[in-house]
Structures are given as C-alpha cells and as structure tokens.
Design a protein around this motif. Structure first.
Motif, PDB file in Angstrom:
ATOM      1  N   LEU A  77      -4.454  -1.879  -1.910  1.00  0.00           N
ATOM      2  CA  LEU A  77      -3.192  -2.216  -1.263  1.00  0.00           C
ATOM      3  C   LEU A  77      -2.796  -1.099  -0.302  1.00  0.00           C
ATOM      4  O   LEU A  77      -3.300   0.013  -0.386  1.00  0.00           O
ATOM      5  N   PRO A  78      -1.882  -1.370   0.629  1.00  0.00           N
ATOM      6  CA  PRO A  78      -1.414  -0.331   1.550  1.00  0.00           C
ATOM      7  C   PRO A  78      -0.942   0.897   0.773  1.00  0.00           C
ATOM      8  O   PRO A  78      -0.311   0.773  -0.277  1.00  0.00           O
TER       9      PRO A  78
ATOM     10  N   MET B 289      -0.050   2.826   5.674  1.00  0.00           N
ATOM     11  CA  MET B 289      -0.223   1.396   5.387  1.00  0.00           C
ATOM     12  C   MET B 289      -1.685   0.959   5.350  1.00  0.00           C
ATOM     13  O   MET B 289      -1.988  -0.214   5.466  1.00  0.00           O
ATOM     14  N   LYS B 290      -2.591   1.904   5.232  1.00  0.00           N
ATOM     15  CA  LYS B 290      -4.000   1.520   5.104  1.00  0.00           C
ATOM     16  C   LYS B 290      -4.386   1.506   3.622  1.00  0.00           C
ATOM     17  O   LYS B 290      -3.889   2.304   2.839  1.00  0.00           O
TER      18      LYS B 290
ATOM     19  N   VAL C 140       2.854   1.355  -0.293  1.00  0.00           N
ATOM     20  CA  VAL C 140       3.544   0.398  -1.167  1.00  0.00           C
ATOM     21  C   VAL C 140       3.754   1.020  -2.541  1.00  0.00           C
ATOM     22  O   VAL C 140       2.819   1.609  -3.073  1.00  0.00           O
TER      23      VAL C 140
ATOM     24  N   TRP D 245      10.540  -4.368  -3.309  1.00  0.00           N
ATOM     25  CA  TRP D 245       9.305  -4.626  -4.067  1.00  0.00           C
ATOM     26  C   TRP D 245       8.169  -5.171  -3.221  1.00  0.00           C
ATOM     27  O   TRP D 245       7.026  -5.185  -3.675  1.00  0.00           O
ATOM     28  N   ALA D 246       8.397  -5.553  -2.011  1.00  0.00           N
ATOM     29  CA  ALA D 246       7.301  -6.021  -1.176  1.00  0.00           C
ATOM     30  C   ALA D 246       7.523  -5.525   0.253  1.00  0.00           C
ATOM     31  O   ALA D 246       7.770  -6.304   1.168  1.00  0.00           O
ATOM     32  N   PRO D 247       7.447  -4.200   0.459  1.00  0.00           N
ATOM     33  CA  PRO D 247       7.794  -3.640   1.769  1.00  0.00           C
ATOM     34  C   PRO D 247       6.837  -4.114   2.841  1.00  0.00           C
ATOM     35  O   PRO D 247       5.659  -4.341   2.590  1.00  0.00           O
ATOM     36  N   GLN D 248       7.379  -4.266   4.066  1.00  0.00           N
ATOM     37  CA  GLN D 248       6.507  -4.721   5.134  1.00  0.00           C
ATOM     38  C   GLN D 248       6.493  -3.790   6.328  1.00  0.00           C
ATOM     39  O   GLN D 248       5.771  -4.028   7.261  1.00  0.00           O
ATOM     40  N   GLN D 249       7.293  -2.730   6.338  1.00  0.00           N
ATOM     41  CA  GLN D 249       7.337  -1.849   7.510  1.00  0.00           C
ATOM     42  C   GLN D 249       7.384  -0.377   7.106  1.00  0.00           C
ATOM     43  O   GLN D 249       7.780  -0.047   5.983  1.00  0.00           O
ATOM     44  N   THR D 250       6.925   0.476   8.057  1.00  0.00           N
ATOM     45  CA  THR D 250       7.025   1.912   7.814  1.00  0.00           C
ATOM     46  C   THR D 250       8.395   2.421   8.235  1.00  0.00           C
ATOM     47  O   THR D 250       9.046   1.839   9.098  1.00  0.00           O
TER      48      THR D 250
END
Lengths: 893, 333
Positions: free
Chosen positions: B329-330, B270-271, B333, B235-240
């Motif tokens: 948001l990215p 992620m932009k 996500v 629910w809160a991804p941080q990486q590709t």
C-alpha cells in the motif's frame, strides 16, 4: 631436490640461454635497439718488451632501452662477436657464474664514462654493483703473482701485493689476508666504501648486498653467455634508488650500463717500470704460465657443478682488472622520475582514484605529469581490487574508481563508467624447453587453465596414490597429453613438479578473475570438463569444483583432501601429523595482488608453500618453493599485460576458436587458433566490444568471440579499463579535477611512450585507427557530465539519462529514480516537465526561482484498498451465512 | 432412500450425520453440513422429514465467502489495531538503541547510513508527535517503524531541506495529526548533532503556494503525510499534505559528505514497496501448507489438540502475510 634441478638445467644448457625471444615486447614501441656500439678489443701479452697479440675480436652490443627507465624494469642486452663462453652455470646472475670463462659481464654502475666529468661522477669498478662481496675480491694464499698482479694495463697501485686493501685493516678480515689480495670496494651513492672482503663480507657490505647467492631477488649483475659464434643476450633488470639506494641511480644521478666482454688478462710479467717488490722476478715464468692460460673448459662446456677449476685469467671474476675493464662498452642510462616524486614535490591533497592494479603502469607515468605541473593537480591511484573499489564508490565512500570490468549489478548511484585504457590480463609463463631454453611460445586453451585453477592435478605421485578421485589424472600440466599436444618440445615430465600443478593467481576479489573465468565459462570444452565430463584423455575435474558456477570475482580454493598416510611418512616434516592441512591449496597458494605475481614471475619464484624451512626445528614452517633453476623452470601466473611488458615476462597465447576436432583427442594444435597479446589482437577485441544498456558500458562478447571471424584474432584476455565517477553529489572542485583527468586520459594520455604523461607499453592507444573513437567520445561526454554534476548520465547507447528527480518540497516526485537503465532514457537533459525544480539542496542565496503551487501525489488505487477490504469483510460475513440459509431453505422445500 | 429407511433415520436423528456422511466429503463441507443440519433440526423439531445435505459446491461457496470475510476482518484488525501495537514495540526498541547511540555520540548524521537505522527523536506536541524515533529510508516497509527520513535530503539541523515522511492511518499513525498544526507551532528534533527547534511556517495542501526558496546555509524541515477528505477522512487518505518548518533554535551544522544521491524504488511519497510481494507470497505459501497440515492432522488427532497447536501458527502466518500486504500500500497511508 634443488641440486638435481640445477644439474639437469646445466646439462641441457649446452649452447646458451639465448634462444626464446619472449612474446612480450609485442605491445610496445618498435624493437629497434635504443643503443648500439661496436668495439674492437684484443688481448696481447707483453713479452720481452714486444706486444704479442693473442686474440682480437670485434664486439657489437645493443640495448633495447636506455632512457626513461623505471625501477625493476627489464631491458634486453644483445651482443655478437664475443669470445665463446665456457664453464657455464645455469644462473647467470649468481656469484658462481663469475667463474665462467669468457663471459660477457653486464652490470649497472653509477656515473658516466666521460673523462671530462668530475672523478666522483665517473664510472669505475668501485661504482659497479655486485650482489655478493665475492665478486669484487681476490686473494691468493700461496702464489704471490696471480694474473691480476701482472695485468699489463693495470695501474701500478693495482699491481701491489695487497691492492686496494682497507686502511686500517679490519680485524675481522685477518683470515682473508693472503700472499696477494685485491680489493675492489663498492662506493655507495653517499660516499661510503664497502670493502666486502671475500665470501665472509668481513669488511662490511652494502645493505642491499648479500653474502650468498642466489638471493630471493637475484642480482642484476649478469655473467652473460656467448654461444659458439660469439652471440648472446641477457635480460637485465635495472635498479633505481627505490630498490637499491646504495647504487642510487635516479633521474638526477647518472648511471651507466657497463658491458665487459671478457677477453682475458694481457700479461706483463717483466713489470719493468714497477718497483722491484712488484716484479715477479724468479716467479715470472710461473706467473706468465698462469696469466696466459686460455681456458680450462672448452667453449660451450658446462661447469657441471665443479668450482674453482677455471682459469682465472679468462674468468669473469676479474671483470675489474684493467685488461678487461678497458674493453668495456658503456651505455649511458637515464631514468624516469621515481613514482614517489609526487609525494616529495607536492604535498597538496590529491584527487584519489581507487581500483584496478592493471591500471598501475599507466598511472605511474600519468601521475608525475599531473603533480609536476603547477596548473594541474596531484592525483593518486590507490591500488585495490576492482570489486572493492566499486563497492566503495557505490556506498559513496570514495569519489572515483578504476575498473577492469563492469560491476555485477548496475550502480544505483549516478555513476558514469568512462573508458580510459585497453589492456589485458596475461598468463605469464616461465617455461624452459627440453634444451633448457625459454620456450618461444606456450599455447593454452581454457580447459588447461581450468585444470590448473581447479586443483585437478594431484601434483606428485604420493598425492596421486592417496587421492583416488584424481588418481588417474596427470601429476602436473607437463605430463598432461593435452598440453603436450599443443606445446611440442617441452619436457614431458619434470622432477619435483608441484609448481607445474597450479597457476599463481589472486586470492582477492578482482575483475581480472572475472574476465578470466568468463573466458573459461564461454568455452564449451572447458565448461563441459568442469561439469564433470572427462577430457578425451580421461582427466577429470577435482570433484570439489564440479559444476562450479562461473564467472566469479574470486577463485575459491575448495579442495579439502588431506593425505594423512602420506603426511605420516614424514617426507615433509612440517606436515607430519598435521590433520587439518589439505595439500592442494598449499600447492595453489594464491597471493593478494598482481604485483606479487609479477615479481614472482620475473624472478622465477615458484609460490607453492610446500618447502619445509628449518625442518625438525621448533620454528619449522612451510615456505614457498622459491626460485626455479634457469633451464628447468615450469611456472605459470596470472598478471597484467603492462606488467609483462615492463618486466619482459613471457606470455602464453590463448585459444580463441576451435574449427575442428572439438571433443576428441588431438595431437597438435591443428584446427585451433591461438592468439598472443599484441596491438593487433587487442585491436581486434576492441572492435568486438558491445555496448551494454543495463550496465552502461562496453562488454566483451565471449560467446561470439568463439565463432565470429574477427574473434579468431581477438585476444580473449582483453580488459576495458574505465574510470567510474559519480555525476552528481561531488564537490565542484573535485568534479573538475576528475573531468580534467578523464579528458587527459583519452587525449594526450593515449600517446604511446615511456615519458611522463604518456601511455606505457601494454596498453592499446585508444585512437581512431585502433577502433577507440567511440570509447573516447563517450569518455569526453562523461567528462562533461562529471564536470557539470547535474546528475545527467551519458548512455553508451547514445543519448543522456535525464537528471534524477528527488522527492521535493513541492511533493511531486513521479520521475524515475532507480538504477541506471531502469528509467526510460530521454535525449535531452533537463527536469521532467511535470515536476517543479528540485529544492532539496540548499539554494544559493539571491537566486530567483519561480514560485509554483503545491502539487500533490494521489494515493491512487492503493488508498482505496482499506475501504475495499471492509467491503469484502461485510460481503463475506453477510453473504456466507445468508447463502447457506438460502440454500438450506431451498433444499428444505 | 426408502420410506422405511427414512423413518428409521428420523427415529435416530443423532445418527444422521454419521449415516449420511459420504466417506470422501472434505472436512469443511462435513462441518457445514453438520452445523446446518443441527440448526434445521432445532428449527423443525422433526416435523419435516430429514433433508438432503448441502451439495459440496454450495458448501464450498458458503465457506469461501465466510473465510474471505474473516480474512478481511483480520486485515482491518491488523491495519488499524495490531499494526499500531507492532509500531509501538518497534519504536521502543529503536528508542532504546538511539538513546544509547546519542549518549555515545555514535548516532549517524551523515555519510552512508544503513536504511532502517534510527536517526533522531522528534517531538511535535501540537501535532500529536511525542518522542517519535525517525528512521533512515521512506519505503513502505521502512515506514512500518512510524516515520522515515528521505535519504537524499540532509538531516535536520543541517543546511538544506530535510524531508520526513510518516503514516497517517496504519502502524500507529504517527503523523495522523501533523496536518492539524498551525503556523508558529514548534517541532523539536534531537539528532546526533544536537537539539533543533523548528517553527511551523505553513501547512500546505494541494494547490497552495510553494514556500520561498531557502537561502543558502538555512535549514528547513518538511513533514509529508496523507489526508483524506469526505467519507475517506481518517481512514482512506487520497492526497499528500506538507508541513513546512524553519529552523528557529540551534545553529546549522555541517553535513558530512557521502549522502545517498539516489533513492531505492518506492521511497517517494505515496509509493508502495513492491518487495512486499515476494514476502507476501512466501507467507501465503506457509499459510497454505499450514492449512493442509491442519487437515491432515485432524484425521489423526483430536480437534482440540489440533486447534490448540495450529492457532498460534495461523496467527503468525496471517500476521506476516498482512504486514507484507500492507507494504504494497502507499507508504503514507
């Protein structure tokens, strides 16, 4: 209305149509004539076997250009020493002008004047072009020995009663058979003889010929007028096979310009050596009286509308009679290869460049240089509006485009705008002064241009009465005191002056309109007037245009006023009862391309669509006003400088600066600077070009041109022409071609001249002395970038924008990738260090590439937004009621 | 307040609100006060003397916190549930459009393609992708349709590396499970040029070796989405994360010229899409106007009527505002 116009024109024609050196010609090769020849010619009758001289004159003729001619190009013919002309008519190109006495006939003929050449290739009256059959046919229905039958120098066959008559005699020509006739057939390039046969053309005329004159596109046959001192000049429009296939002149078919100063027939009424039926005998005295006449009109008199009263012996109609023909001065002409040569000789797929019409004259000369050279390639200029070409380029539909101004928003693709030429737009003017001569100079300021464009002249008294908003404005520009103050000596009122109420401009999107409206917008006087401030004389802007936002690429037609009451009077049957047709847009009637404007200006065609053709008939329709009578012309049009040079259009000087008297009434041009297009004024403008970082090209600083010292002499209509090419994504072969074209364009393509691969007049050569060094240097860098196709974009401010970094399989992609100017420029091309090599495209098999490891892109703060929102939800929902409770408990204490 | 007055009030507690209500009290404060007073009354049963109402400032704080809390709940509801519904609806519309274009052979596969138009259908059963319509463009707003194709890359089935981006959390999370695929799994793509099967080579996380460069004339598909680890998982991804797949079935097709060579900002993984900011401001303005309108209407209209007409409008504004906010948001996500 036309007749009164003609009469008025003729009345003021007085001396000649000779004054008024046009301001065109300033941006071309030197004015030294290409051809000059002097001949002594005489008229001498043979009386009782003794030659009796009547008149001897020494005539000198010069021609401005005789080689590398192109279709419809105008050249100047000047002469001196000729017999003064009488019986003048306004239009020296009309068939009526052949009735002038002692004209200098200038005509284009196929062939060379060389007795050693084969007969078929020699110039003769039969290969000389006339627009109407009337000009090559004579008949006398009463007297048997008109002057051409007693011409001393004529061959015996030409002195017969029915000389040159077609055989068999066409039945349609029965009515033309007279007691004496003379036929001069026109022999077309394919050998077909068109006998014509008088006014009716009963024996057939060439497809390009016409029975009546003036035709829409007038004849080039000129019955030039010599003034009282025997001097004269004419603007002669040469025709190649592209326009006139019957005449058929081309780079392979030799043609000549024949100048015949009419001296009159040398009479020989004895005709001693001729058969007896060709001897006048008893009629000799009458024949000599007729033949030896020296003119019905006094030199300089106008025909005043009378016809068939001239003395035939000295009239232009007998240009073909040997006494006149032998006095000819023949000027050999040679032509450039036709513009269609490339499609004929080279069927390869061309490199297409879309865009600006202002580039057309250059590409017409550059094109053959490429397609005729086997080591090069064929390139084709597809003429479209510049904004359209830029949009197509932006969308990737085309590969290259010529622009005459920067795009309104920067290209998002990697596109370089490489300068290739400098020229300008011009306001072409065909305006005759109070004497009926072409006005030497016409000065226009931005406010006058704004008035013409904004439909603010009501155009006639009926509209003036009907349209209250414009009721106090002058009807047209000639009546405008501002125009009169700047241009003394021009008529202050003109009959049927609708054509002077507007300026012929473009209906399509164009960079030319953008440049023009930028110039208007930068001028405080014009801007204030457009915003609703009346000019010092009280003229106001058409309310529909008030506060119009400029610049624009397309000038809108906004007026919607319909003068219903006036329409109802039936003055114009085409408009009677028309409830939905506003008047002023008809007067403006813009056209879709510059070439049409050029054509209209070349032939003085007023474009307002207000003449009712076939009035009262079912097929009635509004058509253009049509050709203006010479001597009474008053039309304006926007076109390009190279067009004006090629067709010798007069151009207006435009206002650059106002040092005093702004905002007040003025009576002359004191305190105002006006600049005509010339090498010098273009050069001054080039010196002012400012590199623009965002648009990555050079812009003309209209605001500072109004104030700086250089700006005073800089032509405000200057256009920088650039070729836009993508620096990535093109096929290698195409990219190499465009790079070659670019290097040529700023290299040998800048050599001024009229030959293939040279820069035609009207373009400022981009040399170092002309201040073009920075532009050409940039174009050479651009050519390299185009050839390499790496995406590296040269910047006008120096340096190079590194290739964009597409998102890659490696996943990294932090590099900027937006439009030009947004990412910070780096001076060294190459991929940014943080990213692996892009591998989006197919990699050539066998190429080695270092394997890296996957670099990720973190979501950053964005990835934490959802948890934060959850936190906020919890805090809000828990803390709210909790706080309430706490407060409640505390207050409940 | 005198003792007498207080007693009178105590004898008529129901009049309390009416009596004590200052004329200028804003509506929300009035409601808080009334609600609190009734609770207090139930609690104390008139054992206490009536109390002062909460001050205006305090009431505002309480209400602000509550409203922010509710808004946050709405945002979460939208992100995890409602956006999925929206994506489902978008997908079915796009599917209908693409189905027709495929049948008529007008589905775009080259040249200049309008951003946001449907390109092809993708199936990856083991990655949880079933009949997903992929659109042109990868900005955050374009990915609200589910998954997008990076415009500067060739289309699947054409030579080169074709890159697809998809969301893993919001808007139906079409790529939630693609990282769970294994080498050998099949991804099927149906474009205007035919049907192509790709075989998954690898799932690459940060630090893994890059795949070997593609030989000329071959085709590769790369799926990019986001993953989270630890408490952020799901629910809160941080990486590709990248999934590489090579063309296995289907001949490589020619690529028509004229593809985009530059990306609009915000297309990279992620932009965010900053264009959402303008939209967000407009929606929030609409919301503000609506709130003012409700306050105005409540003074002249019954509560029920006001809420009945206002609730759909409020929901619509909230929906629009949250959607625009999610654009920021990215995009993965």
């Amino acid at each position: 209305m036309r007749r009164r116009g003609v009469v008025a024109g003729v009345l003021v024609l007085g001396v000649a149509l000779l004054a008024g050196p046009s301001s065109a010609g300033a941006v071309g090769p030197s004015d030294t004539p290409a051809f000059s020849k002097t001949e002594t010619i005489s008229r001498a009758h043979l009386v009782a076997g003794v030659s009796t001289p009547v008149d001897t004159r020494t005539v000198t003729a010069t021609v401005s250009q005789t080689t590398k001619l192109r279709d419809r190009q105008a050249i100047t013919v000047q002469w001196s020493g000729a017999h003064p002309t009488g019986g003048l008519v306004a239009d020296v190109n009309s068939s009526a002008a052949s009735q002038e006495e002692y004209p200098v006939v200038v005509m284009q003929c196929r062939g060379v004047d060389d007795s050693s050449a084969p007969t078929a290739k020699q110039v003769s009256p039969q290969t000389c072009w006339t627009q109407t059959p009337l000009e090559r046919f004579q008949a006398d229905y009463g007297f048997t020995f008109p002057p051409y039958r007693v011409d001393l120098w004529a061959r015996p066959a030409d002195r017969t009663a029915q000389a040159g008559q077609p055989d068999p005699f066409p039945s349609a020509c029965e009515g033309q058979a007279g007691s004496a006739t003379h036929w001069v057939p026109f022999v077309a390039a394919d050998g077909h003889a068109y006998y014509g046969g008088g006014r009716s053309g009963c024996a057939g005329i060439a497809p390009e010929a016409s029975l009546s004159s003036p035709a829409l596109q007038p004849s080039n046959t000129t019955y030039g007028v010599s003034d009282l001192s025997g001097n004269g000049s004419a603007k002669f429009v040469v025709q190649t096979a592209d326009t006139n296939a019957s005449l058929g002149c081309s780079d392979t078919v030799a043609c000549s310009l024949v100048i015949i100063p009419i001296m009159g027939i040398s009479c020989d009424t004895d005709a001693a050596k001729l058969p007896v039926e060709d001897q006048p005998g008893d009629a000799a005295a009458d024949a000599f009286a007729l033949c030896s006449k020296t003119g019905f009109y006094k030199p300089g008199d106008t025909a005043g509308g009378s016809v068939d009263v001239e003395d035939l012996a000295v009239a232009g109609q007998l240009w073909w009679s040997e006494s006149n023909w032998r006095n000819r001065i023949t000027v050999p002409l040679s032509f450039s290869q036709s513009a269609s040569v490339c499609s004929v000789f080279n069927s390869a797929v061309p490199a297409y460049v879309y865009g600006s019409e202002t580039m057309a004259q250059a590409t017409e000369q550059w094109g053959p240089h490429f397609c005729l050279n086997s080591t090069l390639f064929k390139f084709q200029h597809v003429q479209t509006g510049e904004p359209q070409a830029k949009n197509l380029l932006e969308s990737g539909s085309i590969e290259a485009a010529f622009q005459a101004g920067a795009p309104q928003t920067p290209f998002t693709r990697r596109v370089v705008e490489a300068p290739v030429a400098v020229t300008g737009f011009v306001v072409a003017v065909e305006v005759d002064d109070v004497h009926g001569h072409p006005a030497a100079t016409v000065k226009l300021n931005p406010r006058l241009l704004a008035k013409l464009l904004s439909e603010s002249y009501p155009s006639n008294s009926s509209m003036k009465a009907a349209y209250a908003a414009l009721g106090r404005n002058p009807s047209n520009i000639a009546e405008d005191p501002e125009f009169q103050a700047l241009n003394p000596g021009l008529p202050t009122s003109i009959l049927n002056g609708e054509q002077a109420a507007s300026i012929l401009t473009l209906s399509s999107d164009s960079d030319v309109i953008w440049a023009l409206t930028s110039y208007l917008n930068a001028d405080p006087e014009a801007r204030a007037w457009l915003n609703g401030t009346p000019d010092p004389w009280g003229m106001v802007v058409n309310p529909r245009y008030e506060r119009i936002v400029l610049p624009v690429t397309n000038w809108p037609l906004l007026d919607t006023f319909i003068p219903k009451d006036w329409y109802a009077t039936g003055t114009n049957p085409c408009l009677t009862g028309k409830q939905g047709v506003p008047w002023l847009p008809l007067v403006s009637s813009p056209v879709s391309n510059l070439a049409t404007i050029t054509l209209d200006m070349q032939f003085d065609i007023a474009n307002p669509l207000i003449s009712c053709s076939n009035a009262q008939l079912p097929n009635q329709k509004l058509v253009a006003m049509g050709r203006q009578a010479p001597g009474n012309r008053f039309i304006f049009g926007i076109t390009s400088l190279p067009d004006a040079e090629r067709y010798q259009l007069s151009t207006a000087a435009l206002q650059t600066q106002v040092s005093s008297g702004a905002g007040t009434k003025f009576t002359d041009s004191t305190g105002r600077t006006f600049v005509a297009p010339s090498y010098d004024s273009l050069k001054a403008a080039v010196a002012m070009l400012k590199p623009d970082k965002t648009l990555n090209t050079w812009l003309l600083p209209y605001a500072s041109m109004r104030t700086s010292s250089t700006g005073a002499g800089a032509y405000p209509g200057t256009l920088l022409l650039s070729m836009d090419v993508a620096v990535e994504g093109l096929p290698k072969a195409d990219a190499a071609r465009y790079a070659t074209l670019l290097r040529f364009a700023v290299g040998s393509g800048q050599t001024p001249g009229l030959g293939n691969g040279q820069l035609p007049p009207g373009y400022l050569p981009l040399t170092t002395t002309n201040g073009g060094a920075a532009l050409t240097a940039f174009s050479l860098r651009a050519a390299n970038a185009v050839a390499n196709q790496t995406g590296a974009l040269p910047l006008v401010t120096g340096g190079t924008l590194a290739p964009p970094v597409p998102a890659t399989t490696g996943g990294a992609g932090t590099g900027g990738n937006g439009g030009v100017g947004t990412p910070p420029p780096t001076t060294t091309p190459g991929p940014p260090t943080t990213t692996p090599p892009p591998t989006t495209g197919p990699v050539v098999a066998g190429a080695t590439q270092p394997l890296g490891s996957t670099t990720g892109v973190g979501s950053g703060a964005g990835g934490l937004v959802l948890p934060l929102v959850l936190l906020l939800a919890l805090v809000g929902l828990l803390a709210g009621p909790l706080t309430g409770l706490v407060l409640r408990v505390r207050s409940g204490r | 307040m005198t003792v007498t007055e207080a007693n009178e009030v105590a004898e008529h507690p129901d009049d309390l609100a009416v009596l004590e209500e200052p004329e200028e009290t804003p509506g929300f404060a009035r409601r808080v006060w009334r609600g609190a007073s009734e609770r207090a009354r139930r609690l104390t049963q008139a054992a206490f003397r009536p109390r002062e109402p909460l001050g205006t400032t305090s009431a505002a704080i309480v209400w602000a916190l509550t409203v922010f809390g509710l808004l946050a709940v709405w945002a979460l509801l939208y992100a995890f549930v409602l956006s999925g519904i929206q994506e489902h609806r978008t997908q079915s519309v796009l599917y209908a459009q693409l189905r027709q274009e495929l049948a008529q052979a007008t589905a775009p596969f080259g040249g200049s393609i309008e951003p946001g138009s449907p390109l092809f259908v993708m199936d990856a059963p083991t990655g949880g992708v079933h009949g997903l319509v992929v659109v042109e463009g990868t900005t955050s707003s374009q990915l609200t349709a589910g998954a997008g194709h990076l415009p500067t890359t060739p289309m699947p089935g054409q030579a080169g590396v074709s890159v697809l981006l998809g969301r893993s959390v919001t808007f139906g999370a079409p790529f939630r499970n693609v990282a769970a695929m294994h080498p050998g799994d099949i991804i099927t793509v149906t474009t205007g040029q035919g049907e192509f099967s790709y075989r998954v080579d690898d799932v690459r996380h940060v630090g893994d070796k890059l795949p070997t460069p593609l030989a000329g004339g071959q085709s590769r598909l790369v799926l990019i989405t986001s993953v989270g680890s630890g408490w952020r998982a799901g629910w809160a991804p941080q990486q590709t994360v990248y999934v590489d797949a090579s063309l296995q079935k289907g001949a490589v097709q020619p690529a028509p010229a004229g593809r985009a060579t530059a990306l609009v900002p915000g297309s990279q993984p992620m932009k965010g899409d900053s264009s959402g900011l303008v939209v967000l401001v407009l929606w929030l303005s609409a919301l503000l106007l609506l709130v003012l309108g409700i306050m105005w209407a409540r003074g002249r209209w019954g509560s029920w009527q006001v809420w009945l007409s206002a609730v759909p409008l409020v929901l619509a504004c909230l929906w629009g505002a949250t959607q625009a906010a999610v654009w920021l948001l990215p995009n993965l996500v």
